[in-house]
Scaffold this motif. Structure first.
Motif: not given
Ligand code: ADP
Ligand code: ZN
Length: 749
Positions: A284, A221, A216, A249-251, A247
């Motif tokens: 992931r 995001q 979610r 949520g870029k991924t 961290g």
């Molecule tokens: P980035 O790529 O910016 O470093 P990530 O996408 O890896 O960030 O997100 C960091 C962590 O937070 C991961 O474990 C991801 O699954 C979790 N996360 C990010 N956004 C959400 C969300 N909306 N809901 C649940 N978990 C999230």
């Protein structure tokens, strides 16, 4: 040094150019071979064979048989009497016109021979032999094909919902996912609501399931996903920078971009810099899409390579994640490329064809007309400037997901700290480590130096151990009991006595590497369990995975590592990061030294405090006022970037100007130096161009080759490739001297 037939014409042409169709017996064809040759060679098509552009063929070359690609009609350079025949055509999907256009574009841009670039697209040498893979049974799948049935039942509705917007699925798969019996599916097929399709040979690459729910998204995001997907839906070339703190949520955001690419029935590619460390990433992906992506990197076995290459070429592999070379796979339907950690210097390939995969990914999107995403918490200055001038779009994620805040970064002024010999941890860092361990949390100490000590000398006579083949000191690796050269890989047993004065064991280690730092840590914290992590202590993906599991399971208290530890891991209990020598990497003439040091330390800092515990980062520095340290401590990235931009603009350096290096090398120092001088005399002149050198390279001997460098600096609008091309043609070098061209150099060694 010729890139024959390289095209510089407008991108998008690739699609417009009709595939000039078939060549028949007696026709001449040009065949490009994966060898460092200028262009395609002419061959004649034997009677009974029909060939099209892009077909993979075997042809004779001298006394050998070589595999290559039909590149177009022959250009008539070889007299027909001397023409040889194509031996055979391979049963592989032809290399698409997009990929061929890309090969030519890269060759023209990097000034590499087109054949050398083609070699990367044919990287699986075992492609051509007989397969060791058993042919799989044909598989039937179902997809929506017609209007809903007149009588709708709940079971039928579930099947239709399942297949709406999704890929075709097998009978078994539908029965399970929609909880229906096989007769429901067959009944819908009989009424033409569903159609049957034959899935490509079962390649072992499961179809990612875009219908599965993602996480979610937070509102920030979701806005980023909407913006990215709008740009993907625009159905053409554009570049989106996904900029956000670690961290944030870029991924998650680009996984949604991949989902929409898959819905558009196109393939997607994710480039990652440190392929050894992707276990977490793959998991992931699997959670999101219920399938693993195809993986591409240099450690694949021959059969994995062959299987993956073919699955990409046939379109069976929909998503590829890989190292930079994955960009050259033969995607027939590529529709989106993500370059994660786009600032990472490892995207620049330095040996063989010299190219920057990030820039080539953008070119690939430009040529074929599809979107590209560049992802980073610390975008490169090149990318920042492209956002400034509107060429790239940007989505921004300013906050970490969840409770975690950004770690607090402090500098420790080492000028005031008198460290005893053999010690590298300041009292402040040691105290912080002690507190962290006492709280049951983990510590990471970052030192970007492998081995025990970067220099070893003899106290008896002052002799220093140097690589016989490189101008570099040998690095002691004490665990392995060896002296190693980090440039050429030479490895010697550690000697018992000085090779110069014969004194027995009067050696002194100078400076710390991670092994030596570990000694100090063991002395200070004897009860803490400790792990050294460097590229030479990790032996592949499995070892990496095991280590990560141990860290997550808190079997490790103190991690000591090089930059391999900087990237992409979440260690929930890691709350203190100590950068042992924050100044390392700042000196030297590298134009990106400050930018890179900032990026690396910011990334390392991002390892601290990822979960609900706040993180703390301590930078040991003798330059606390340096703009890099100031930016890290204040968190003001953008002022730092503005400053860097201004300095580069004033100096006319990239991205405001352009650079190209020539590296002249040879075993015969005089021959190499004379060739470098001749190149210097013939250097291009003119408005907006200057050439520095020749000068001995900072690494003046490498693997026994003497090295000289010339650097061409030009204004942005100067066609650098044309000038370098003309320059090299003016000077003929003896066969024992090599000239390497590096367009947009990143290394100045
Ligand atoms: P980035 O790529 O910016 O470093 P990530 O996408 O890896 O960030 O997100 C960091 C962590 O937070 C991961 O474990 C991801 O699954 C979790 N996360 C990010 N956004 C959400 C969300 N909306 N809901 C649940 N978990 C999230
Ligand atoms: Zn060496």
């Amino acid at each position: 040094m010729e890139a024959t037939r390289a095209r510089n014409d407008a991108p998008g042409d690739a699609d417009a150019a009709p595939n000039s169709g078939a060549f028949r017996g007696g026709d001449r064809v040009g065949v490009l071979l994966p060898l460092p040759l200028g262009g395609a060679y002419d061959y004649v098509v034997p009677a009974g064979l029909e060939l099209g552009e892009g077909d993979f063929v075997t042809v004779p070359l001298g006394s050998r048989e070589v595999n290559g690609v039909v590149w177009g009609p022959g250009d008539g350079h070889v007299e027909s009497g001397k023409l040889r025949q194509v031996t055979e055509r391979h049963d592989l999907p032809p290399l698409s016109s997009d990929v061929r256009a890309f090969v030519e574009w890269v060759a023209a841009y990097t000034l590499a021979p087109a054949g050398a670039v083609l070699r990367m697209a044919m990287s699986a040498r075992s492609l051509f032999g007989p397969s060791t893979h058993r042919p799989a049974a044909r598989r039937i799948a179902y997809r929506l094909a017609g209007p809903p049935p007149e009588r709708m039942t709940r079971a039928r509705r579930r099947v239709i919902d399942l297949l709406t917007d999704g890929p075709p699925r097998t009978l078994a798969d539908i029965c399970e996912a929609a909880a229906v019996s096989a007769s429901v599916v067959r009944g819908l097929a009989d009424r033409a609501t569903l159609g049957r399709v034959v899935l490509p040979e079962d390649t072992g690459f499961a179809m990612p399931d875009v219908a599965r729910p993602g996480v979610r998204l937070t509102s920030g995001q979701a806005a980023a996903v909407a913006a990215l997907n709008a740009r993907i839906a625009a159905d053409g070339f554009n570049v989106t920078v996904i900029d956000g703190v670690p961290g944030s949520g870029k991924t998650e955001v680009y996984l949604e971009g991949i989902a929409s690419t898959l819905r558009r029935r196109r393939q997607a590619l994710v480039l990652l810099p440190e392929i050894a460390l992707t276990a977490g990433w793959l998991e992931r992906f699997e959670v999101r899409f219920g399938a693993r992506p195809a993986l591409w990197h240099s450690d694949l076995s021959r059969s994995e390579r062959r299987r993956t290459w073919r699955a990409v070429a046939s379109g069976a592999a929909r998503v590829v994640v890989g190292a930079r070379s994955a960009l050259f796979l033969p995607y027939p339907e590529l529709g989106f490329v993500v370059v994660d950690e786009e600032h990472d210097p490892s995207y620049k390939q330095e040996d063989g064809a010299v190219y920057n995969a990030r820039d080539m990914a953008v070119a690939r999107g430009h040529l074929s007309g599809f979107p590209v995403a560049l992802v980073s918490a610390t975008p490169s200055l090149e990318t920042v400037v492209n956002v400034d001038n509107g060429r790239y779009g940007r989505v921004h994620l300013p906050e970490r997901h969840g409770a975690a805040g950004l770690p607090r970064i402090e500098a420790i002024d080492m000028r005031d700290v008198g460290l005893p010999a053999g010690s590298w941890l300041s009292p402040a860092l040691a105290a912080a480590a002690r507190e962290t361990l006492a709280a049951g949390e983990q510590v990471m100490l970052f030192l970007n130096r492998r081995g025990y000590a970067p220099l070893t000398l003899c106290r008896g006579c002052g002799f220093r151990f140097e690589c016989p083949d490189c101008s570099a000191w040998l690095v002691e690796h004490r665990r392995a009991g060896r002296l190693m050269c980090h440039h050429c890989g030479l490895s010697l047993g550690f000697p018992e006595s000085c090779p110069d004065c014969g004194a027995g064991d009067r050696f002194a280690a100078c400076g710390p590497g991670v092994e030596r730092l570990a000694e100090e840590v063991r002395g200070r914290f004897p009860d803490a369990s400790l792990e050294i992590v460097a590229s030479d202590t990790l032996s592949g993906p499995r070892a990496t995975r095991e280590l990560l599991t141990r860290i997550e399971g808190r079997e490790v208290d103190v991690l000591i590592g090089t930059q391999i530890l900087a990237k992409g891991h979440h260690f929930p209990m890691l709350t203190l990061v100590g950068v042992v020598d924050a100044d390392l990497g700042l000196d030297g003439g590298d134009l990106r030294a400050a930018e890179r040091t900032y990026q690396l330390h910011f990334q390392v800092a991002g390892r601290a405090g990822r979960a609900d515990r706040p993180g703390r980062v301590l930078l040991q520095t003798y330059l606390p006022d340096h703009p890099v340290m100031a930016a890290l401590v204040s968190g003001d990235r953008d002022s730092f970037l503005d400053r860097e931009k201004e300095a580069r603009r004033r100096a006319g350096m990239p991205p405001f100007g352009r650079l190209a290096s020539l590296i002249v090398s040879g075993r015969d120092e005089r021959a190499a130096s004379a060739a470098a001088r001749r190149l210097g005399d013939a250097a291009p002149r003119g408005e907006g161009i200057s050439v520095l050198g020749p000068a001995p390279a900072p690494l003046s001997v490498l693997r026994g080759m003497y090295r000289f460098r010339l650097l061409l600096k030009a204004a942005r609008n100067v066609p650098v490739q044309e000038h370098v091309h003309g320059w090299l043609r003016k000077v003929s070098c003896p066969s024992n001297v090599r000239v390497r061209v590096d367009i947009d150099p990143y290394s100045f060694l």
